[in-house]
Write an enzyme that holds these catalytic residues in place. Structure first.
Site, PDB file in Angstrom:
ATOM      1  N   GLY A  86      46.552  -5.404  -6.912  1.00  0.00           N
ATOM      2  CA  GLY A  86      46.602  -6.167  -5.558  1.00  0.00           C
ATOM      3  C   GLY A  86      45.082  -5.860  -5.627  1.00  0.00           C
ATOM      4  N   CYS A  87      44.134  -6.462  -4.845  1.00  0.00           N
ATOM      5  CA  CYS A  87      43.449  -7.316  -4.626  1.00  0.00           C
ATOM      6  C   CYS A  87      42.237  -5.610  -5.283  1.00  0.00           C
ATOM      7  CB  CYS A  87      43.103  -6.968  -3.072  1.00  0.00           C
ATOM      8  SG  CYS A  87      41.021  -7.403  -2.516  1.00  0.00           S
ATOM      9  N   PHE A  88      41.626  -6.724  -6.126  1.00  0.00           N
ATOM     10  CA  PHE A  88      40.769  -5.662  -6.684  1.00  0.00           C
ATOM     11  C   PHE A  88      39.256  -4.552  -5.312  1.00  0.00           C
ATOM     12  CE2 PHE A  88      38.049  -9.245  -7.822  1.00  0.00           C
ATOM     13  CZ  PHE A  88      37.480 -10.149  -6.296  1.00  0.00           C
TER      14      PHE A  88
END
Length: 184
Positions: free
Chosen positions: A11-13
């Site tokens: 997902g979002c880093f």
């Protein structure tokens, strides 16, 4: 000290980076892009889904202090490895679950941890996590680095990242870096 690196996308880093920056034995956690075909990815092109890259975090760690299998278990705690090309509201191949191993001896450990966790039926479906060797890592733009710590009151941080950190701390509190004051 036995230094290793592994690159993880879930997902979002910002979420993955925030979790690993709290752990003892982690030497660095750097947001970036990997797993695609574009020779010069940037945030805009990766978000457009045209590069093939995923948002990832390259984790450098002391394997004597935190072994690879535990690094992976933390990773699988802070994201859902059964969601194909998404994590929550973040949708697209850039948000896929991916483990990019950096040494051939890491691959069997990765596959063993996935097999162990799947057997425990912690999730509602099978893992869709890609496992492949890292070919190239591209650092994210400076404003993405250490995002959670620099922006703890930002809405995404409060609604998405904070609950993931709470879950990680509940399961891996013994791994929190000595002297680390948990972020909000």
């Amino acid at each position: 000290m036995t230094e290793q690196s592994i690159t993880l996308g879930g997902g979002c880093f910002w979420c993955v980076e925030a979790a690993f920056l709290e752990l003892g034995g982690v030497l660095s956690a750097e947001s970036g892009y990997a797993g695609g075909h574009d020779p010069a990815p940037d945030y805009r092109s990766v978000c457009a889904g045209t590069t093939g890259h995923a948002e990832v975090v390259r984790i450098r760690f002391d394997a004597d202090a935190i072994p690879l299998d535990e690094v992976l278990k933390v990773f699988f705690t802070v994201h859902d490895p059964t969601q194909l090309n998404r994590q929550g509201a973040d949708v697209g191949t850039q948000y896929r679950s991916i483990v990019l191993f950096e040494a051939p001896e890491q691959e069997p450990v990765v596959r063993s941890v996935i097999e162990e966790l799947e057997a425990r039926d912690l999730w509602s479906g099978p893992f869709v996590t890609q496992v492949e060797p890292l070919t190239e890592f591209f650092s994210a733009e400076e404003y993405h680095r250490d995002y959670y710590r620099r922006n703890p009151n930002q809405g995404y941080c409060q609604v998405v990242i904070s609950p993931k950190l709470a879950k990680m701390r509940a399961s891996f509190g013994h791994r929190i870096r000595a002297g680390q004051t948990p972020s909000p």
